[in-house]
Design an enzyme around this catalytic site. Structure first.
Site, PDB file in Angstrom:
ATOM      1  CG  ASP A  17      -2.106   0.921   1.086  1.00 59.49           C
ATOM      2  OD1 ASP A  17      -2.356   1.405  -0.043  1.00 59.49           O
ATOM      3  OD2 ASP A  17      -2.783   1.177   2.092  1.00 59.49           O
ATOM      4  N   GLY A  20      -0.013   5.560  -4.384  1.00 58.17           N
ATOM      5  CA  GLY A  20      -0.592   6.857  -4.751  1.00 58.17           C
ATOM      6  C   GLY A  20       0.029   7.986  -3.947  1.00 58.17           C
ATOM      7  NE  ARG A  30      -4.500   7.069  -6.985  1.00 61.56           N
ATOM      8  CZ  ARG A  30      -4.299   6.583  -5.759  1.00 61.56           C
ATOM      9  NH1 ARG A  30      -4.067   7.394  -4.753  1.00 61.56           N
ATOM     10  NH2 ARG A  30      -4.337   5.284  -5.554  1.00 61.56           N
ATOM     11  CG  HIS A  34      -0.301   2.126  -9.382  1.00 59.52           C
ATOM     12  ND1 HIS A  34      -0.510   1.772  -8.071  1.00 59.52           N
ATOM     13  CD2 HIS A  34      -1.398   2.844  -9.754  1.00 59.52           C
ATOM     14  CE1 HIS A  34      -1.683   2.255  -7.673  1.00 59.52           C
ATOM     15  NE2 HIS A  34      -2.237   2.913  -8.677  1.00 59.52           N
ATOM     16  CB  SER A  62      -8.788  -5.317  -3.023  1.00 61.32           C
ATOM     17  OG  SER A  62      -9.340  -4.039  -3.282  1.00 61.32           O
ATOM     18  CB  THR A  63     -13.230  -7.766  -4.565  1.00 62.27           C
ATOM     19  OG1 THR A  63     -13.118  -7.652  -3.142  1.00 62.27           O
ATOM     20  CG2 THR A  63     -12.951  -9.205  -4.952  1.00 62.27           C
ATOM     21  CD  GLU A  64     -13.360  -4.912  -1.230  1.00 66.15           C
ATOM     22  OE1 GLU A  64     -12.170  -5.285  -1.259  1.00 66.15           O
ATOM     23  OE2 GLU A  64     -14.317  -5.686  -1.029  1.00 66.15           O
ATOM     24  CG  LEU A 128       9.007 -17.147  -3.660  1.00 62.98           C
ATOM     25  CD1 LEU A 128       8.731 -17.238  -2.169  1.00 62.98           C
ATOM     26  CD2 LEU A 128       9.539 -15.752  -4.017  1.00 62.98           C
TER      27      LEU A 128
HETATM   28  C1  IPE Z   1      -5.442  -2.627  -0.124  1.00 65.20           C
HETATM   29  O1  IPE Z   1      -5.110  -1.311  -0.333  1.00 65.20           O
HETATM   30  C2  IPE Z   1      -5.422  -3.391  -1.421  1.00 65.20           C
HETATM   31  C3  IPE Z   1      -4.109  -3.528  -2.044  1.00 65.20           C
HETATM   32  C4  IPE Z   1      -2.954  -3.152  -1.549  1.00 65.20           C
HETATM   33  C5  IPE Z   1      -4.123  -4.186  -3.310  1.00 65.20           C
HETATM   34  P1  IPE Z   1      -6.234  -0.173  -0.520  1.00 65.20           P
HETATM   35  O2  IPE Z   1      -5.502   1.091  -0.699  1.00 65.20           O
HETATM   36  O3  IPE Z   1      -7.174  -0.584  -1.570  1.00 65.20           O
HETATM   37  O4  IPE Z   1      -6.984  -0.229   0.891  1.00 65.20           O
HETATM   38  P2  IPE Z   1      -7.847   0.865   1.651  1.00 65.20           P
HETATM   39  O5  IPE Z   1      -8.864   1.372   0.679  1.00 65.20           O
HETATM   40  O6  IPE Z   1      -6.913   1.939   2.095  1.00 65.20           O
HETATM   41  O7  IPE Z   1      -8.430   0.136   2.813  1.00 65.20           O
HETATM   42  C1  IPE Z   2      -1.579   0.266  -3.428  1.00 68.86           C
HETATM   43  O1  IPE Z   2      -1.361   1.628  -3.453  1.00 68.86           O
HETATM   44  C2  IPE Z   2      -1.849  -0.314  -4.806  1.00 68.86           C
HETATM   45  C3  IPE Z   2      -3.234  -0.743  -5.029  1.00 68.86           C
HETATM   46  C4  IPE Z   2      -4.185  -0.754  -4.158  1.00 68.86           C
HETATM   47  C5  IPE Z   2      -3.553  -1.217  -6.364  1.00 68.86           C
HETATM   48  P1  IPE Z   2      -2.560   2.666  -3.470  1.00 68.86           P
HETATM   49  O2  IPE Z   2      -2.924   2.939  -4.884  1.00 68.86           O
HETATM   50  O3  IPE Z   2      -3.659   2.202  -2.595  1.00 68.86           O
HETATM   51  O4  IPE Z   2      -1.858   3.954  -2.852  1.00 68.86           O
HETATM   52  P2  IPE Z   2      -2.477   4.945  -1.777  1.00 68.86           P
HETATM   53  O5  IPE Z   2      -2.950   4.113  -0.616  1.00 68.86           O
HETATM   54  O6  IPE Z   2      -3.596   5.669  -2.446  1.00 68.86           O
HETATM   55  O7  IPE Z   2      -1.342   5.839  -1.391  1.00 68.86           O
HETATM   56 MG    MG Z   3      -4.062   2.420  -0.627  1.00 71.67          MG
END
Ligand code: IPE
Ligand code: IPE
Ligand code: MG
Length: 238
Positions: A17, A20, A30, A34, A62-64, A128
């Site tokens: 995480d 962004g 953002r 990635h 994630s699914t979300e 692995l």
């Molecule tokens: C969790 O991160 C999912 C991944 C790292 C793929 P998110 O950024 O989606 O989680 P929330 O929204 O902060 O809980």
């Molecule tokens: C994790 O980084 C990658 C995915 C969830 C795909 P984020 O994109 O959630 O980055 P932040 O949390 O917005 O900084």
């Molecule tokens: Mg995030």
């Protein structure tokens, strides 16, 4: 040196995480965050290799995450293809077996095809197991297991009174993979965000403020040190 008292470590799971925020801090879009995440994935594979870890699960989408703006989702899917194509030779050479967890059928044809080819190509590797969690949700996984179990009950293959915790574990996406010993989350957030809900019952959690694109080999080694200092009791006594 590993001491007798150190907890066993077979499976590391990471919630990658902060991409962004890493980009925003640099005044970038953002999606640049990635792109910058690739080096950290590379390092994680490297550290797991040197430590003889058998399973590394990376929460990649994630699914979300489907609810994000379409442009960002499309970018991540393209990046997935690029990551596979750009790294599969090296992963294969390192004896890594690529796997996935999640609803792979949600992934667009292009990247899904690249993934399937890479999974096939590395399927006999014995080093692995690199497990990419893609369109993964812990609740979705449990829901899908319940459907399979219910079908077995309806067909008479299984009686409701015979459903055990093991029945549920055995009907998750990858029943052969042991539960994660440690779940690491970068970027300072302290939540699971629907990751490995069933499997994390007794996982250790390591939270670090470091953003994922800055989480390089040394940072991962530090998190593993933190894990090694823990005393796991599993409800019993030491
Ligand atoms: C969790 O991160 C999912 C991944 C790292 C793929 P998110 O950024 O989606 O989680 P929330 O929204 O902060 O809980
Ligand atoms: C994790 O980084 C990658 C995915 C969830 C795909 P984020 O994109 O959630 O980055 P932040 O949390 O917005 O900084
Ligand atoms: Mg995030």
């Amino acid at each position: 040196m590993r001491s007798e008292a150190e907890p066993a470590l077979k499976h590391i799971a990471i919630i990658m995480d902060g991409n962004g925020r890493w980009a925003r801090k640099r005044g970038l879009a953002r999606i640049k965050g990635h792109t910058a995440a690739e080096k950290s994935i590379h390092d994680a594979v490297e550290v797991c290799g040197e430590a003889g870890i058998k399973y590394l699960t990376l929460y990649a989408f994630s699914t979300e995450n489907w609810s994000r703006p379409r442009a960002e989702v499309n970018f991540i899917m393209k990046l997935l293809s690029r990551f596979i194509k750009g790294n599969i030779d090296e992963l294969h050479r390192k004896n890594v077996r690529l796997r996935t967890t999640g609803r792979l059928y949600d992934i667009p044809d292009g990247p899904r095809g690249d993934l399937e080819k890479a999974i096939q190509r590395t399927s006999a590797n014995t080093g692995l197991n690199l497990v990419l969690a893609l369109s993964y949700g812990g609740r979705a996984e449990i829901r899908d297991a319940v459907t399979i179990i219910a079908e077995k009950v309806v067909s008479g293959e299984l009686s409701p009174s015979d459903i055990s915790e093991e029945t549920i574990s055995n009907n998750l996406y990858n029943p052969d993979i042991p539960d994660p010993d440690v779940i690491i989350r970068t970027s300072g957030e302290q939540r699971l965000s629907n990751f490995l809900l069933w499997q994390s019952a007794y996982s250790e959690f390591v939270f670090t403020p470091v953003l994922w694109p800055d989480f390089h080999a040394e940072e991962l080694r530090n998190s593993l040190e933190e894990f090694r200092a823990r005393k796991r009791r599993f409800g019993g006594l030491e």
